[in-house]
Design a protein around this motif. Structure first.
Motif, PDB file in Angstrom:
ATOM      1  N   VAL A 168       0.848  -1.202   0.000  1.00 13.96           N
ATOM      2  CA  VAL A 168       0.000   0.000   0.000  1.00 13.96           C
ATOM      3  C   VAL A 168       0.883   1.253   0.000  1.00 13.96           C
ATOM      4  O   VAL A 168       0.628   2.216  -0.735  1.00 13.96           O
ATOM      5  CB  VAL A 168      -0.965  -0.007   1.220  1.00 13.96           C
ATOM      6  CG1 VAL A 168      -1.722   1.309   1.312  1.00 13.96           C
ATOM      7  CG2 VAL A 168      -1.948  -1.161   1.102  1.00 13.96           C
ATOM      8  N   ASN A 172       0.870   4.208  -2.761  1.00 18.89           N
ATOM      9  CA  ASN A 172       0.638   5.603  -2.380  1.00 18.89           C
ATOM     10  C   ASN A 172       1.830   6.485  -2.739  1.00 18.89           C
ATOM     11  O   ASN A 172       1.669   7.660  -3.095  1.00 18.89           O
ATOM     12  CB  ASN A 172       0.366   5.712  -0.869  1.00 18.89           C
ATOM     13  CG  ASN A 172      -0.983   5.130  -0.492  1.00 18.89           C
ATOM     14  OD1 ASN A 172      -1.872   5.018  -1.339  1.00 18.89           O
ATOM     15  ND2 ASN A 172      -1.144   4.741   0.756  1.00 18.89           N
ATOM     16  N   THR A 173       3.027   5.910  -2.671  1.00 16.11           N
ATOM     17  CA  THR A 173       4.236   6.668  -2.994  1.00 16.11           C
ATOM     18  C   THR A 173       4.343   6.890  -4.509  1.00 16.11           C
ATOM     19  O   THR A 173       4.740   7.964  -4.949  1.00 16.11           O
ATOM     20  CB  THR A 173       5.483   5.926  -2.467  1.00 16.11           C
ATOM     21  OG1 THR A 173       5.306   5.695  -1.074  1.00 16.11           O
ATOM     22  CG2 THR A 173       6.756   6.732  -2.677  1.00 16.11           C
ATOM     23  N   ARG A 175       2.052   7.451  -6.398  1.00 20.27           N
ATOM     24  CA  ARG A 175       1.151   8.568  -6.742  1.00 20.27           C
ATOM     25  C   ARG A 175       1.422   9.802  -5.878  1.00 20.27           C
ATOM     26  O   ARG A 175       0.721  10.794  -6.002  1.00 20.27           O
ATOM     27  CB  ARG A 175      -0.305   8.142  -6.525  1.00 20.27           C
ATOM     28  CG  ARG A 175      -0.808   7.074  -7.463  1.00 20.27           C
ATOM     29  CD  ARG A 175      -2.320   6.869  -7.308  1.00 20.27           C
ATOM     30  NE  ARG A 175      -2.685   6.560  -5.934  1.00 20.27           N
ATOM     31  CZ  ARG A 175      -2.573   5.350  -5.376  1.00 20.27           C
ATOM     32  NH1 ARG A 175      -2.124   4.341  -6.085  1.00 20.27           N
ATOM     33  NH2 ARG A 175      -2.908   5.149  -4.124  1.00 20.27           N
ATOM     34  N   ASP A 177       0.458  10.211  -2.910  1.00 22.44           N
ATOM     35  CA  ASP A 177      -0.870  10.489  -2.378  1.00 22.44           C
ATOM     36  C   ASP A 177      -0.746  10.845  -0.898  1.00 22.44           C
ATOM     37  O   ASP A 177      -0.816   9.987  -0.021  1.00 22.44           O
ATOM     38  CB  ASP A 177      -1.753   9.251  -2.582  1.00 22.44           C
ATOM     39  CG  ASP A 177      -3.205   9.595  -2.431  1.00 22.44           C
ATOM     40  OD1 ASP A 177      -3.503  10.516  -1.646  1.00 22.44           O
ATOM     41  OD2 ASP A 177      -4.030   8.975  -3.105  1.00 22.44           O
ATOM     42  N   TYR A 180      -3.383   9.772   1.863  1.00 22.29           N
ATOM     43  CA  TYR A 180      -3.301   8.377   2.290  1.00 22.29           C
ATOM     44  C   TYR A 180      -2.005   8.098   3.044  1.00 22.29           C
ATOM     45  O   TYR A 180      -1.997   7.363   4.033  1.00 22.29           O
ATOM     46  CB  TYR A 180      -3.435   7.425   1.085  1.00 22.29           C
ATOM     47  CG  TYR A 180      -4.871   7.272   0.648  1.00 22.29           C
ATOM     48  CD1 TYR A 180      -5.775   6.572   1.439  1.00 22.29           C
ATOM     49  CD2 TYR A 180      -5.331   7.842  -0.528  1.00 22.29           C
ATOM     50  CE1 TYR A 180      -7.101   6.450   1.064  1.00 22.29           C
ATOM     51  CE2 TYR A 180      -6.652   7.724  -0.912  1.00 22.29           C
ATOM     52  CZ  TYR A 180      -7.540   7.025  -0.120  1.00 22.29           C
ATOM     53  OH  TYR A 180      -8.846   6.900  -0.484  1.00 22.29           O
ATOM     54  N   LEU A 181      -0.899   8.682   2.569  1.00 25.40           N
ATOM     55  CA  LEU A 181       0.379   8.454   3.252  1.00 25.40           C
ATOM     56  C   LEU A 181       0.294   8.918   4.710  1.00 25.40           C
ATOM     57  O   LEU A 181       0.798   8.255   5.612  1.00 25.40           O
ATOM     58  CB  LEU A 181       1.516   9.192   2.534  1.00 25.40           C
ATOM     59  CG  LEU A 181       1.973   8.570   1.205  1.00 25.40           C
ATOM     60  CD1 LEU A 181       2.925   9.511   0.475  1.00 25.40           C
ATOM     61  CD2 LEU A 181       2.656   7.224   1.438  1.00 25.40           C
ATOM     62  N   GLN A 184      -1.254   6.289   6.827  1.00 24.90           N
ATOM     63  CA  GLN A 184      -0.776   4.904   6.752  1.00 24.90           C
ATOM     64  C   GLN A 184       0.171   4.559   7.890  1.00 24.90           C
ATOM     65  O   GLN A 184       1.377   4.410   7.716  1.00 24.90           O
ATOM     66  CB  GLN A 184      -0.103   4.653   5.403  1.00 24.90           C
ATOM     67  CG  GLN A 184      -0.377   3.221   4.959  1.00 24.90           C
ATOM     68  CD  GLN A 184       0.647   2.674   4.005  1.00 24.90           C
ATOM     69  OE1 GLN A 184       1.033   3.383   3.088  1.00 24.90           O
ATOM     70  NE2 GLN A 184       1.066   1.442   4.229  1.00 24.90           N
TER      71      GLN A 184
END
Ligand code: AMP
Ligand code: FES
Ligand code: ZN
Ligand code: ZN
Length: 328
Positions: A168, A172-173, A175, A177, A180-181, A184
């Motif tokens: 995940v 996320n990295t 993108r 994002d 979300y990061l 997480q």
């Protein structure tokens, strides 16, 4: 299997762990897993012995392993199983969760989307136009929170392991994002209306949680969810496994160093996201709008005719699902 000798006792080993540059016998492998989980719990202040814990169990290796580990470490932990209505997969997975609980005299709460809310994941996917895993994730997250809050559990535990978290994080990295990061983390603290959420298996790989189950005699569902076949998350896991094969330990460093070094820099960003929540006019849970996303999914999906799982699978996933059914 011949894995030479255990690093600790020099007896024959049952597993090789390249990232620890060592082999282990059953007893010392169990000890290693227990220590990794204790370290995760301590480092991230995940649990207190007094906590009432709800373990989200799917019937797969990770969630049964984490439930087993927590009970072994002396925590009070009940289970929660959510029936998602995914073809034969859901009743089969429920059987594994229920047998585990019965054999150990543990309490398992069950919620069934079809019986309790009038829909299932294939139908929700078709009715809302969401990909199945998105309808599924949204339903599960809502129910983990609401069942915990309604039944007085302070903490929800999930079986996410190092491979899940690294995959995940990788996605996320790719993108960048940031939203979300920022969220997480192995622990999300309790906030008004939400329980604390923790992932005690973040220091164990899925190969290790599977081996834990084998050594401990835990019978778990081997099959992956038919709807997850071919998704990006699995592709990221394969990519990271290739990196890990070439540089043992890289996966753990990628994730654990993110948590230690990068996540603190994003902490203020995560805070902004929880501000300004109202109350859902249908279920009363916190939401950013007037009706929460779960209640909107329930309204749209329960009004839709039931859709069988085969109809919402990708071509590749459908072929694999149908051939599995013929074999069994
Ligand atoms: P997944 O989203 O399938 O990768 O699962 C992540 C975690 O969510 C698992 O380790 C479980 O803790 C939990 N979980 C998945 N499916 C269910 C289910 N049907 N009922 C309860 N918990 C689940
Ligand atoms: Fe959620 Fe498969 S378990 S879509
Ligand atoms: Zn040993
Ligand atoms: Zn609602």
């Amino acid at each position: 299997m011949n894995y030479s000798k255990c690093r600790v006792c020099k007896e024959p080993a049952i597993i090789d762990l390249p990232r620890h540059n060592a082999n282990f016998c059953g007893e010392h492998f169990i000890q290693l897993c227990r220590r990794q989980v204790e370290k995760a719990i301590k480092d991230h202040r995940m649990l207190d012995p007094k906590d009432r814990i709800l373990v989200a169990v799917s019937g797969g290796k990770d969630s049964l392993a984490v439930w087993d580990l927590l009970i072994e470490l002396g925590y009070q932990a009940d289970g929660l199983y959510i029936g998602l209505g995914i073809g034969d997969y859901s009743p089969t997975s429920e059987g594994y969760a229920q047998r585990f609980a019965d054999q150990r005299g543990l309490k398992l709460i069950t919620v069934d989307l079809r019986q309790d809310f009038g829909y299932d994941i294939p139908t929700a996917s078709r009715a809302t136009g969401r990909v199945p895993c998105s309808a599924c994730g949204l339903s599960k997250r809502h129910l983990f929170d609401s069942v915990a809050m309604e039944n007085g559990y302070e903490v929800v535990v999930t079986g996410h392991n190092l491979d899940d978290e690294a995959a995940v994080l990788f996605g996320n990295t790719l993108r960048w994002d940031i939203d979300y990061l920022a969220r997480q983390l192995p622990v999300l603290p309790a906030t008004p209306g939400f329980p604390k959420k923790v992932k005690p298996l973040v220091r164990l790989t899925e190969r290790e949680t599977a081996a834990w189950c084998v050594v401990r005699g835990i019978d778990y569902l081997l099959d992956e969810c038919p709807m997850a076949l071919g998704n990006r998350h699995l592709a990221h896991k394969n990519t990271l496994n290739e990196v890990e094969r070439q540089s043992p330990g890289a996966k753990a460093l990628f994730y654990l160093n993110f948590v230690e070094k990068m996540a603190p820099l994003l902490a203020s960003h995560g805070q902004e996201m929880v501000d300004g929540l109202g109350t859902c006019d249908s279920c009363g849970r916190p939401t950013t709008g007037t009706t929460c996303a779960f209640c909107r999914v329930v309204a749209t999906s329960s009004a839709h005719e039931p859709v069988p799982v085969e109809l919402v699978l990708s071509k590749k996933a459908r072929a694999a699902y149908l051939s599995d059914r013929q074999e069994t």
